[in-house]
Design an enzyme around this catalytic site. Structure first.
Site, PDB file in Angstrom:
ATOM      1  N   ASN A   1       0.901  -1.378   0.136  1.00 10.28           N
ATOM      2  CA  ASN A   1      -0.071   0.151   0.057  1.00 10.28           C
ATOM      3  C   ASN A   1       0.734   1.305   0.123  1.00 10.28           C
ATOM      4  O   ASN A   1       0.182   2.355  -0.395  1.00 10.28           O
ATOM      5  CB  ASN A   1      -0.873  -0.035   1.260  1.00 10.28           C
ATOM      6  CG  ASN A   1      -1.513   1.186   1.675  1.00 10.28           C
ATOM      7  OD1 ASN A   1      -2.543   1.931   0.747  1.00 10.28           O
ATOM      8  ND2 ASN A   1      -1.068   1.967   2.551  1.00 10.28           N
TER       9      ASN A   1
ATOM     10  N   SER B   1      -4.114   2.129  -8.834  1.00  8.73           N
ATOM     11  CA  SER B   1      -4.831   3.367  -8.957  1.00  8.73           C
ATOM     12  C   SER B   1      -5.518   3.555 -10.344  1.00  8.73           C
ATOM     13  O   SER B   1      -4.898   2.981 -11.308  1.00  8.73           O
ATOM     14  CB  SER B   1      -4.072   4.610  -8.823  1.00  8.73           C
ATOM     15  OG  SER B   1      -4.666   6.081  -9.310  1.00  8.73           O
TER      16      SER B   1
ATOM     17  N   TYR C   1       3.452   9.212 -11.309  1.00 12.91           N
ATOM     18  CA  TYR C   1       2.478   8.218 -10.579  1.00 12.91           C
ATOM     19  C   TYR C   1       1.662   7.328 -11.434  1.00 12.91           C
ATOM     20  O   TYR C   1       1.683   6.167 -11.117  1.00 12.91           O
ATOM     21  CB  TYR C   1       1.660   9.362  -9.731  1.00 12.91           C
ATOM     22  CG  TYR C   1       0.548   8.630  -8.911  1.00 12.91           C
ATOM     23  CD1 TYR C   1       0.935   8.275  -7.624  1.00 12.91           C
ATOM     24  CD2 TYR C   1      -0.731   8.383  -9.171  1.00 12.91           C
ATOM     25  CE1 TYR C   1      -0.066   7.748  -6.824  1.00 12.91           C
ATOM     26  CE2 TYR C   1      -1.809   8.080  -8.215  1.00 12.91           C
ATOM     27  CZ  TYR C   1      -1.300   7.642  -7.199  1.00 12.91           C
ATOM     28  OH  TYR C   1      -2.204   6.913  -6.121  1.00 12.91           O
ATOM     29  N   ALA C   2       1.376   7.636 -12.651  1.00 10.95           N
ATOM     30  CA  ALA C   2       0.553   6.825 -13.522  1.00 10.95           C
ATOM     31  C   ALA C   2       1.443   5.903 -13.900  1.00 10.95           C
ATOM     32  O   ALA C   2       0.889   4.673 -14.052  1.00 10.95           O
ATOM     33  CB  ALA C   2       0.002   7.672 -14.602  1.00 10.95           C
ATOM     34  N   ALA C   3       2.753   6.104 -14.211  1.00 10.36           N
ATOM     35  CA  ALA C   3       3.758   5.083 -14.771  1.00 10.36           C
ATOM     36  C   ALA C   3       3.907   4.064 -13.552  1.00 10.36           C
ATOM     37  O   ALA C   3       3.928   2.973 -13.816  1.00 10.36           O
ATOM     38  CB  ALA C   3       4.835   5.824 -15.182  1.00 10.36           C
ATOM     39  N   SER C   4       4.035   4.626 -12.374  1.00 11.20           N
ATOM     40  CA  SER C   4       4.135   3.572 -11.270  1.00 11.20           C
ATOM     41  C   SER C   4       3.076   2.746 -11.178  1.00 11.20           C
ATOM     42  O   SER C   4       3.286   1.645 -10.795  1.00 11.20           O
ATOM     43  CB  SER C   4       4.478   4.479  -9.823  1.00 11.20           C
ATOM     44  OG  SER C   4       3.670   5.055  -9.456  1.00 11.20           O
ATOM     45  N   LYS C   5       1.910   3.334 -11.287  1.00 14.64           N
ATOM     46  CA  LYS C   5       0.601   2.375 -10.981  1.00 14.64           C
ATOM     47  C   LYS C   5       0.662   1.556 -12.048  1.00 14.64           C
ATOM     48  O   LYS C   5       0.007   0.548 -12.053  1.00 14.64           O
ATOM     49  CB  LYS C   5      -0.425   3.361 -10.603  1.00 14.64           C
ATOM     50  CG  LYS C   5      -0.341   4.182  -9.376  1.00 14.64           C
ATOM     51  CD  LYS C   5      -0.105   3.076  -8.007  1.00 14.64           C
ATOM     52  CE  LYS C   5      -0.268   4.099  -6.775  1.00 14.64           C
ATOM     53  NZ  LYS C   5      -0.096   3.171  -5.847  1.00 14.64           N
TER      54      LYS C   5
ATOM     55  N   ILE D   1     -10.102   9.028  -3.077  1.00 13.59           N
ATOM     56  CA  ILE D   1     -10.391   8.526  -1.797  1.00 13.59           C
ATOM     57  C   ILE D   1     -10.163   9.629  -0.932  1.00 13.59           C
ATOM     58  O   ILE D   1      -8.770  10.181  -1.092  1.00 13.59           O
ATOM     59  CB  ILE D   1      -9.658   7.314  -1.642  1.00 13.59           C
ATOM     60  CG1 ILE D   1      -9.883   5.964  -2.603  1.00 13.59           C
ATOM     61  CG2 ILE D   1     -10.078   6.719  -0.259  1.00 13.59           C
ATOM     62  CD1 ILE D   1     -11.343   5.732  -3.051  1.00 13.59           C
TER      63      ILE D   1
END
Ligand code: NAI
Length: 245
Positions: free
Chosen positions: A90, A142, A155-159, A188
Site C-alpha cells: 500500500n 490506481s 505516478y501513473a507510470a508507477s501504478k 479517496i
C-alpha cells in the site's frame, strides 16, 4: 492463536494512516497477527489507542524503497511468527507536476517508492509463500495507472507498472497456489488527496457519478475481499464510485 482468528499473519505496508491503516483495522479482527509497516514510528498516543483496540497488531518501521529494509521486514516476520499469509503493498507517494516541468528526481522518487518498493517487498515475500505453497498479495494501484492523469506522469507510470507486476506475480505464483491481485481506487479521502487544491477537488468530484469521494475503509473492504477470495488472481478491481465507467 487467538479466539476467532484464521491463524493468518498479514503485512500491510505504509499503514500509518489512510487506506493502509483502514486495511489493518479490517484484517485485524480475523487475523492471528497484522503487521503494520510504517515509514516512521506511529506517535505514542495513537499507538496506545490502536494497540488497545487491536491487540494483535504490531508495527514494524522500514522504508520499502530500500531493498534491504524491505527484506528485513519479511525476515523479521518469519523469525517472529514463522509464516506470512497475506501481503498488502500500500505504501505510495505523489510528486505531481506537468510532465514538461517534472524533474527527473521527482519522476524517480515516485517510481522508487511505488513500483520498486512494491517489488522490494514482493521478492522476499514470494520466496516465503512459495515455500509455504500458500499466500495472497494485493497491490494498491490506481485508476490513474489504467487511464493516466494530467500532472501525474510519474505516478501513473508507477501504478501502471504495479498492474503489470501484479499480473506477472499472479502467473509465477499460481503453480504454488499463491494469488496476486490489485485494487485501483479512484478519489479517496486521505492525506494524499487532502493536499489537492479546491479547484482540482471540485473538478474531480464533478466526474464521479456517486458525487462523493470514497472512504479509506471502502477500499480496505475491496482489499480484504481480494486477499481472501480463493479463486481470484491476476485481477485489477476498480473502486471509484463509477468515475471511470
Ligand atoms: P497516505 O498518504 O495517507 O498513505 C500513504 C502511506 O504510505 C503513508 O502512511 C506513508 O508514510 C507511507 N509511505 C510512503 N512512502 C513510504 C516508504 N518509502 N516506506 C514505507 N511507507 C511509506 O495516502 P493513501 O491515500 O492512504 O495512499 C495509500 C495508497 O493508495 C497509495 O499507494 C496511493 O497511491 C494509493 N491510492 C490512493 C488514492 C487516493 O485517492 N487517496 C487513489 C488511488 C490510489
Amino acid at each position: 492463536k487467538g479466539k476467532n482468528t484464521e491463524g493468518k499473519v498479514d503485512l500491510v505496508t505504509g499503514a500509518a494512516k489512510g487506506i493502509g491503516l483502514a486495511t489493518v483495522k479490517r484484517l485485524a479482527p480475523t487475523a492471528e497477527r497484522v503487521i503494520m509497516n510504517v515509514h516512521h514510528p506511529v506517535d505514542p498516543e495513537t499507538w496506545t489507542a490502536l494497540s488497545t483496540t487491536y491487540p494483535n497488531v504490531r508495527q514494524l518501521v522500514g522504508d520499502v524503497a530500500e531493498a534491504a529494509q524491505a527484506a528485513n521486514l519479511v525476515q523479521t516476520i518469519i523469525e517472529q511468527y514463522g509464516h506470512l499469509d497475506g501481503l498488502v503493498n500500500n505504501a505510495g507517494i505523489t510528486r505531481d507536476q506537468l510532465l514538461t516541468r517534472m524533474s527527473t528526481a521527482d519522476f524517480n522518487a515516485v517510481l522508487q517508492t511505488n513500483l520498486v518498493g512494491t517489488f522490494n517487498v514482493i521478492k522476499p515475500a514470494l520466496k516465503v509463500m512459495q515455500r509455504q505453497r500458500a499466500g495472497a498479495i494485493v497491490n494498491v494501484a490506481s485508476v490513474v495507472g489504467l487511464h493516466g492523469n494530467l500532472g501525474q506522469a510519474n505516478y501513473a507510470a508507477s501504478k501502471a507498472g504495479i498492474i503489470g507486476l501484479t499480473k506477472t506475480v499472479a502467473k509465477e505464483g499460481a503453480r504454488r497456489q499463491i494469488r496476486c491481485n490489485a485494487v485501483a481506487p479512484g478519489m479517496i479521502n486521505t492525506a494524499m488527496t487532502d493536499q489537492l487544491n479546491e479547484r482540482v477537488k471540485a473538478a474531480t468530484l464533478a466526474t464521479i457519478p456517486f458525487k462523493r469521494f470514497g472512504e479509506a475503509d471502502e477500499v480496505a473492504q475491496a482489499i480484504e475481499f481480494l486477499l481472501k477470495q480463493p479463486y481470484l488472481t491476476g485481477q485489477v478491481l476498480t473502486v471509484d464510485g463509477g468515475m471511470t465507467i
